[in-house]
Design a protein around this motif. Sequence first.
Motif, short mmCIF file in Angstrom:
data_model
loop_
_atom_site.label_atom_id
_atom_site.label_comp_id
_atom_site.label_asym_id
_atom_site.label_seq_id
_atom_site.Cartn_x
_atom_site.Cartn_y
_atom_site.Cartn_z
N ILE A 26 -7.52 15.08 7.92
CA ILE A 26 -6.87 14.93 9.23
C ILE A 26 -7.06 13.51 9.74
O ILE A 26 -6.11 12.86 10.21
N PHE A 27 -8.28 13.02 9.66
CA PHE A 27 -8.58 11.68 10.14
C PHE A 27 -7.77 10.64 9.38
O PHE A 27 -7.14 9.75 9.99
N LEU A 28 -7.75 10.71 8.05
CA LEU A 28 -7.01 9.73 7.25
C LEU A 28 -5.51 9.82 7.49
O LEU A 28 -4.82 8.80 7.51
N LEU A 29 -5.00 11.03 7.67
CA LEU A 29 -3.57 11.19 7.89
C LEU A 29 -3.14 10.55 9.20
O LEU A 29 -2.11 9.86 9.27
N LEU A 30 -3.93 10.76 10.26
CA LEU A 30 -3.59 10.14 11.55
C LEU A 30 -3.68 8.63 11.45
O LEU A 30 -2.83 7.91 12.00
N CYS A 31 -4.69 8.11 10.75
CA CYS A 31 -4.80 6.66 10.57
C CYS A 31 -3.63 6.13 9.74
O CYS A 31 -3.15 5.02 9.98
N THR A 32 -3.18 6.92 8.77
CA THR A 32 -2.03 6.51 7.96
C THR A 32 -0.78 6.42 8.81
O THR A 32 0.00 5.47 8.68
N TYR A 33 -0.56 7.39 9.68
CA TYR A 33 0.59 7.33 10.58
C TYR A 33 0.51 6.11 11.49
O TYR A 33 1.53 5.48 11.79
N ALA A 34 -0.71 5.81 11.96
CA ALA A 34 -0.88 4.65 12.84
C ALA A 34 -0.51 3.37 12.13
O ALA A 34 -0.08 2.40 12.77
N PHE A 35 -0.67 3.35 10.81
CA PHE A 35 -0.25 2.18 10.03
C PHE A 35 1.25 2.22 9.73
O PHE A 35 1.94 1.20 9.81
N ILE A 36 1.75 3.40 9.37
CA ILE A 36 3.14 3.52 8.94
C ILE A 36 4.13 3.16 10.04
O ILE A 36 5.16 2.51 9.79
N LEU A 90 -13.56 3.79 7.51
CA LEU A 90 -12.69 4.76 6.85
C LEU A 90 -11.24 4.61 7.29
O LEU A 90 -10.33 4.97 6.54
N ALA A 91 -11.03 4.09 8.49
CA ALA A 91 -9.67 3.95 8.99
C ALA A 91 -8.82 3.05 8.10
O ALA A 91 -7.60 3.20 8.03
N PHE A 92 -9.46 2.12 7.40
CA PHE A 92 -8.71 1.21 6.55
C PHE A 92 -8.09 1.93 5.35
O PHE A 92 -7.18 1.40 4.72
N TYR A 93 -8.59 3.13 5.04
CA TYR A 93 -7.95 3.91 4.00
C TYR A 93 -6.52 4.28 4.41
O TYR A 93 -5.68 4.58 3.56
N GLY A 94 -6.26 4.29 5.73
CA GLY A 94 -4.91 4.57 6.20
C GLY A 94 -3.91 3.55 5.70
O GLY A 94 -2.74 3.87 5.47
N ILE A 95 -4.36 2.31 5.52
CA ILE A 95 -3.48 1.26 4.99
C ILE A 95 -3.11 1.59 3.55
O ILE A 95 -1.93 1.52 3.16
N ILE A 96 -4.12 1.96 2.76
CA ILE A 96 -3.87 2.29 1.36
C ILE A 96 -2.94 3.49 1.24
O ILE A 96 -1.97 3.48 0.46
N CYS A 97 -3.23 4.53 2.01
CA CYS A 97 -2.39 5.73 1.96
C CYS A 97 -0.96 5.42 2.40
O CYS A 97 0.00 5.94 1.83
N GLY A 98 -0.82 4.58 3.41
CA GLY A 98 0.51 4.21 3.89
C GLY A 98 1.30 3.43 2.86
O GLY A 98 2.51 3.64 2.70
#
Length: 290
Positions: free
Chosen positions: A14-24, A234-242
């Motif tokens: 959940i945390f990574l998905l929200l961070c990914t959206y914040a990047f996307i 961990l929020a920086f994983y959102g960049i990778i996922c995005g």
Amino acid sequence: MCIRDSPLTINRFIFLLLCTYAFIIPFRAGLWNIGMTGQLYAGALGAFAVLYALGAKQSSTLNLVPGIVIPVMMIAAALGGAALGSIAGYLKGKFDVNEIVVTMMLNFIMSWLVAFMIKEGGAFMNPGGRGESFELPPSAYAPIILGVPFTVFLALGLGVLLFFTFAKTKIGYQIKAFGLNPTAARYAGISGFKIPLLVFCIGGAVAGLAGYHYFAAVPGVYKIARNYGFFGDLAFYGIICGLISLGNPLAAIPVALLFGGLSIGGRFVQGQLGMGFGLDYALLGVLMIT
């Protein structure tokens, strides 16, 4: 990864998905949001500010009305993240200031602000004298539905909403057009000021909700602990996922689940096999490169 780690994986997902959206969201406009860390800190402070105003610091057993206080906490978290994101969006749209530099600087500012708020003498410091925030009263815990925090449904629903917005709406088309060619988009009448401001506000709001989730919805946390910087990293994983999902909100769901499982499972395997510290991150780094 054993079954008992499944709730940890879901919460990390959940945390990574929200961070990914914040990047996307800014990424679809051709902009880079590197400030999810600061924005989720701003969201966490906003959520805890609501409880502080209600007197939760003085009483860990304060009886609140969940149906009121939890939505207010989420709104405060989203507003906190949006306010911080708007700084980068405004500077980009108004003065064409590099958004990467601005968001990275804001990350450091918010990190120190969190440290100031929870340290000795800080407004949010734990009454017991520990260098962490006061704990949420049980009445403010995020609801658990079907064994998972309700934020999982929020995150999945947000993915569907974003996909529809980008694919079917006028504002989605404008964001996409601006991302492909800002000059042509301006010539077509798309505001070069409003689009950066809008995407960073929305992206910041989503990151703020990620902050709410990790510090208010994950069982066993319910406070801004001394290792809060770990969650920021961990929020920086959102960049990778995005990037792996190519900016597609629906494709980001399985990618975030994969990285959530790997980050939890890698740490578990590391402990079981007695591996050296950091090997799990090394393995994730190899996966990212490949």
